[in-house]
Design a protein around this motif. Structure first.
Motif, PDB file in Angstrom:
ATOM      1  N   LEU A 415       0.852  -1.191   0.000  1.00  0.00           N
ATOM      2  CA  LEU A 415       0.000   0.000   0.000  1.00  0.00           C
ATOM      3  C   LEU A 415       0.883   1.234   0.000  1.00  0.00           C
ATOM      4  O   LEU A 415       1.811   1.356   0.810  1.00  0.00           O
ATOM      5  N   LEU A 416       0.581   2.145  -0.910  1.00  0.00           N
ATOM      6  CA  LEU A 416       1.283   3.415  -1.021  1.00  0.00           C
ATOM      7  C   LEU A 416       0.292   4.551  -0.803  1.00  0.00           C
ATOM      8  O   LEU A 416      -0.812   4.536  -1.356  1.00  0.00           O
ATOM      9  N   ALA A 417       0.688   5.531  -0.005  1.00  0.00           N
ATOM     10  CA  ALA A 417      -0.115   6.735   0.199  1.00  0.00           C
ATOM     11  C   ALA A 417       0.746   7.939  -0.143  1.00  0.00           C
ATOM     12  O   ALA A 417       1.791   8.156   0.472  1.00  0.00           O
ATOM     13  N   ARG A 418       0.316   8.678  -1.161  1.00  0.00           N
ATOM     14  CA  ARG A 418       1.117   9.778  -1.698  1.00  0.00           C
ATOM     15  C   ARG A 418       2.560   9.346  -1.938  1.00  0.00           C
ATOM     16  O   ARG A 418       3.514  10.044  -1.629  1.00  0.00           O
ATOM     17  N   GLY A 419       2.706   8.147  -2.497  1.00  0.00           N
ATOM     18  CA  GLY A 419       4.001   7.655  -2.925  1.00  0.00           C
ATOM     19  C   GLY A 419       4.869   7.077  -1.839  1.00  0.00           C
ATOM     20  O   GLY A 419       6.001   6.669  -2.105  1.00  0.00           O
ATOM     21  N   ARG A 420       4.352   6.987  -0.620  1.00  0.00           N
ATOM     22  CA  ARG A 420       5.150   6.457   0.488  1.00  0.00           C
ATOM     23  C   ARG A 420       4.574   5.126   0.939  1.00  0.00           C
ATOM     24  O   ARG A 420       3.360   4.944   1.003  1.00  0.00           O
ATOM     25  N   TRP A 421       5.454   4.190   1.258  1.00  0.00           N
ATOM     26  CA  TRP A 421       5.012   2.859   1.640  1.00  0.00           C
ATOM     27  C   TRP A 421       4.338   2.879   3.013  1.00  0.00           C
ATOM     28  O   TRP A 421       4.922   3.302   3.999  1.00  0.00           O
ATOM     29  N   GLU A 427       3.488  -6.240   5.398  1.00  0.00           N
ATOM     30  CA  GLU A 427       3.864  -5.750   6.719  1.00  0.00           C
ATOM     31  C   GLU A 427       3.726  -4.228   6.781  1.00  0.00           C
ATOM     32  O   GLU A 427       4.211  -3.522   5.898  1.00  0.00           O
ATOM     33  N   PRO A 428       3.080  -3.704   7.837  1.00  0.00           N
ATOM     34  CA  PRO A 428       2.958  -2.248   7.970  1.00  0.00           C
ATOM     35  C   PRO A 428       4.320  -1.580   8.100  1.00  0.00           C
ATOM     36  O   PRO A 428       5.225  -2.107   8.744  1.00  0.00           O
ATOM     37  N   ARG A 429       4.444  -0.421   7.458  1.00  0.00           N
ATOM     38  CA  ARG A 429       5.651   0.397   7.585  1.00  0.00           C
ATOM     39  C   ARG A 429       5.349   1.604   8.478  1.00  0.00           C
ATOM     40  O   ARG A 429       4.303   2.244   8.335  1.00  0.00           O
TER      41      ARG A 429
END
Length: 446
Positions: A415-421, A427-429
């Motif tokens: 999952l990417l949000a505004r280009g960030r993992w 696994e959550p980042r």
């Protein structure tokens, strides 16, 4: 062109720069270099979901939930943005001071971008314009009892006056549409007979409770020119009232929930108080008609109405006394993708009702679709994965949900949000905080 990240699947390449989608191209053909590449292989790139109906309960009731845990659960389900309701935070978001306090908490703790609903309650009409200027996505009102004392329902005069003010502001009003007089009378009658079981509770909220209130809200919206949104519609006939009004030129939209699509009244009796909510679930024929409207209405929206509470507020026994809310933010797309697998709706429709449609309706032009210039919000999903949600997988503050054990489809691998993992290899980042989304004019195209 240089990118921060290129995501490659078999069908599509996506170039991401400065948090935005820079370009898309058929798989394996996107030119340019990137600091990082992700070979997503056979995974499918879906636009990050937008959930317009979430109760994070922060500040004031963080023993129920909070922005950190609610947004983590949404992320696990493939969502990258959400709208927080003005209750059950304490204080409720009915004035600027409460808005500012909630904004500080959300900015600090939310993993996802968020919008904040303001509240319309008796006595706060002078607060609507300041809240609008602050950036609320719209306003929420109850036409029935709320279950708490710090967010009171509106009478018809307050509702009409509020609609006139909201129309003048160019904003939108969301209403919980149930007839309180009918439910109150039926509840009192059931209790007088000594009935406090699940079936008695379901029978105290027949479809007419919703239909009458939806009709009344639409009439007031037509009179005032207010944009209107009916939340968690539980009946197919209620959807049809909205559709007929829209055909007449009333600016009205609707949402339903994953629990109204997944469960029937019989399921509520089987599951117990974890499945208690308002409005209630009805029979299988109604559920199937709701699915048909989700599949066929080009403006349909599905939102979780995630309304969690500690187990202590959901004791078995007196069904009327238990908290009426469902923990469901993590499973919305799983329910819809199971519907795709079952032939109930097309994949495009499942994505639209949780992405493009809410983004368009509420003026979030950067969200909801995969296209150049939009936020790089992507869920990379194994659409063929079949699974049943387990208690250990829940990201909520309290690990209980009626969806535990429900067959679901579509596992989120990245999952990417505004280009960030936010999620990588399942696994959550850590490290990403959301930002306030303020409505603007809808984006062209989809």
């Amino acid at each position: 062109m240089d990118y921060d990240l290129i995501v490659r699947t078999e069908a599509l390449d996506i170039g991401i720069a400065d948090g935005l989608i820079g370009a898309t191209a058929p798989g394996g053909t996107l030119a340019g270099s990137a600091t990082e590449e992700c070979d997503a292989g056979e995974l499918t790139a879906l636009p990050g979901g937008v959930d317009v109906h979430v109760h994070c309960n922060e500040p004031g009731r963080t023993e129920w939930e909070g922005f950190a845990t609610a947004s983590a659960a949404l992320a696990a389900g493939g969502f990258t943005a959400f709208f927080d309701m003005p209750l059950n935070a304490m204080p409720a978001t009915t004035d600027v001071a409460a808005f500012d306090r909630k904004l500080a908490h959300a900015t600090e703790a939310s993993r996802l971008d968020f919008a904040l609903w303001g509240g319309l309650v008796p006595g706060n009409l002078p607060e609507l314009e300041p809240l609008h200027r602050r950036g609320v996505v719209g306003f929420k009102a109850f036409m029935c009892e709320t279950g708490i004392q710090d967010f009171r329902p509106v009478d018809d005069a307050t509702l009409r006056d509020g609609m006139r003010e909201i129309a003048a502001l160019g904003s939108i009003l969301a209403v919980h549409a149930e007839n309180d007089a009918i439910t109150g009378s039926l509840t009192a009658a059931a209790r007088a007979r000594g009935r406090t079981d699940a079936r008695a509770y379901l029978q105290s909220r027949p479809p007419i409770v919703e239909l009458e209130a939806i009709g009344r809200a639409i009439a007031l919206a037509a009179d005032t020119g207010c944009r209107l949104h009916i939340v968690h519609v539980s009946t197919a006939n209620g959807v049809e009232l909205v559709q007929a009004a829209r055909h007449r030129g009333v600016d009205v939209s609707w949402e339903t929930t994953p629990h109204h699509l997944a469960f029937t009244g019989e399921d509520v009796e089987r599951i117990g108080v974890l499945a208690k909510c308002t409005p209630v679930m009805h029979d299988a024929a109604n559920r199937d008609r709701l699915w048909a409207h989700v599949a066929g209405d080009p403006d349909a929206i599905v939102a979780s109405d995630h309304s969690p509470a500690p187990a202590s507020l959901k004791p078995e026994g007196d069904f009327f006394a238990a908290w009426g809310g469902i923990s469901g933010a993590q499973s919305t797309r799983g329910v819809l993708l199971q519907g795709v697998a079952d032939g109930r709706l097309a994949l495009d429709a499942a994505l639209a009702v949780t992405g493009a449609n809410p983004a368009r309706r509420f003026g979030l032009g950067s969200k909801g679709v995969i296209a150049p210039g939009r936020d790089a919000d992507l869920a990379l999903v194994d659409l063929d994965a079949r699974w049943a949600l387990g208690t250990a997988e829940l990201r909520y503050r309290h690990a209980h949900s009626p969806f535990v054990g429900t067959p679901l489809r579509g596992a989120v691998r990245h999952l990417l949000a505004r280009g960030r993992w936010l999620i990588r290899d399942g696994e959550p980042r850590p490290g990403h905080h959301g930002r306030l989304l303020v409505p603007g004019p809808p984006a062209a195209g989809a």
